[in-house]
Design a protein around this motif. Structure first.
Motif, PDB file in Angstrom:
ATOM      1  N   GLY A 145       0.925  -1.088   0.006  1.00 28.38           N
ATOM      2  CA  GLY A 145       0.081  -0.141  -0.051  1.00 28.38           C
ATOM      3  C   GLY A 145       1.016   1.137   0.013  1.00 28.38           C
ATOM      4  N   TRP A 146       0.342   2.378  -0.736  1.00 28.26           N
ATOM      5  CA  TRP A 146       0.902   3.666  -0.847  1.00 28.26           C
ATOM      6  C   TRP A 146       0.276   4.405   0.380  1.00 28.26           C
ATOM      7  N   PHE A 147       0.927   5.314   1.117  1.00 28.35           N
ATOM      8  CA  PHE A 147       0.165   6.301   1.827  1.00 28.35           C
ATOM      9  C   PHE A 147       1.003   7.587   1.529  1.00 28.35           C
ATOM     10  N   ARG A 177      -2.945  10.532   7.768  1.00 26.97           N
ATOM     11  CA  ARG A 177      -2.424  10.128   6.811  1.00 26.97           C
ATOM     12  C   ARG A 177      -3.572   9.370   5.831  1.00 26.97           C
ATOM     13  N   GLU A 178      -3.169   9.583   4.530  1.00 24.84           N
ATOM     14  CA  GLU A 178      -4.217   9.399   3.331  1.00 24.84           C
ATOM     15  C   GLU A 178      -3.533   8.019   2.814  1.00 24.84           C
ATOM     16  N   GLU A 179      -4.902   6.936   2.599  1.00 20.50           N
ATOM     17  CA  GLU A 179      -4.604   5.839   1.608  1.00 20.50           C
ATOM     18  C   GLU A 179      -4.391   6.198   0.345  1.00 20.50           C
ATOM     19  N   THR A 196      -7.284   5.738  -4.701  1.00 20.50           N
ATOM     20  CA  THR A 196      -8.388   6.794  -4.054  1.00 20.50           C
ATOM     21  C   THR A 196      -8.762   7.626  -5.144  1.00 20.50           C
ATOM     22  N   CYS A 238       5.338   3.297   1.916  1.00 24.12           N
ATOM     23  CA  CYS A 238       4.872   2.133   1.416  1.00 24.12           C
ATOM     24  C   CYS A 238       4.843   1.141   2.616  1.00 24.12           C
ATOM     25  N   LYS A 245      -1.618  -1.865   7.747  1.00 30.78           N
ATOM     26  CA  LYS A 245      -1.949  -1.199   9.213  1.00 30.78           C
ATOM     27  C   LYS A 245      -0.662  -0.986   9.839  1.00 30.78           C
ATOM     28  N   CYS A 281      -2.973   0.762  -3.670  1.00 28.86           N
ATOM     29  CA  CYS A 281      -2.491  -0.631  -3.026  1.00 28.86           C
ATOM     30  C   CYS A 281      -2.595  -1.578  -4.336  1.00 28.86           C
ATOM     31  N   TRP A 315       6.499  -1.049   7.383  1.00 32.09           N
ATOM     32  CA  TRP A 315       6.553   0.157   6.683  1.00 32.09           C
ATOM     33  C   TRP A 315       7.848   0.551   6.502  1.00 32.09           C
ATOM     34  N   MET A 348      -5.727  -2.371   2.933  1.00 34.43           N
ATOM     35  CA  MET A 348      -4.457  -1.591   3.064  1.00 34.43           C
ATOM     36  C   MET A 348      -3.507  -2.053   4.174  1.00 34.43           C
TER      37      MET A 348
END
Length: 126
Positions: A35-37, A45-47, A61, A96, A111, A50, A116, A109
């Motif tokens: 996943g990229w945030f 923090r925004e998702e 998104t 990521c 957690k 993924c 990380w 996504m």
């Protein structure tokens, strides 16, 4: 040891492009979701996106649909985030993260307890 490392962040003008990399070591991406945030100071923090490497399922998104593309390079054990038509709202630290999955057809996504990276800074400014 399971590890992911981001790279590729930079300063870019509006309308420009960047490709972020999320390199995995200590494990194969085959059974993981990446996943990229995006994190901006003072905001949650925004998702962003993924990819489920079991079957290639991807999600984005709404704000990046049609501009960002997530993909995987098997030989490099790396996931990429191609970002086109960047705008100042895309500015932030991009992280990521890797999450093991036994499922296909979905992309849950990662957690806080997953693996990380340290983040890479993307700045979109003229």
């Amino acid at each position: 040891q399971l590890k992911v490392v981001e790279s590729g962040g930079d300063l870019v003008q509006p309308g420009g492009s960047l490709r972020l990399s999320c390199a995995a070591s200590g494990f194969s991406l085959d059974y993981y979701i990446i996943g990229w945030f995006r994190q901006v100071p003072g905001k949650q923090r925004e998702e962003i996106s993924c990819i489920n490497n079991r079957d290639g399922t991807t999600i984005y998104t709404d704000s990046v649909k049609g501009r960002f593309t997530i993909s995987r390079d098997n030989a490099e054990n790396t996931v990429f985030l191609q970002m086109n038509d960047l705008n100042p709202d895309d500015t932030g630290v991009y992280y990521c993260a890797a999450r093991w999955t036994h499922l296909q057809g979905e992309c849950l996504m990662p957690k806080a307890g997953d693996s990380w990276g340290q983040g890479t800074q993307v700045t979109v400014s003229s």
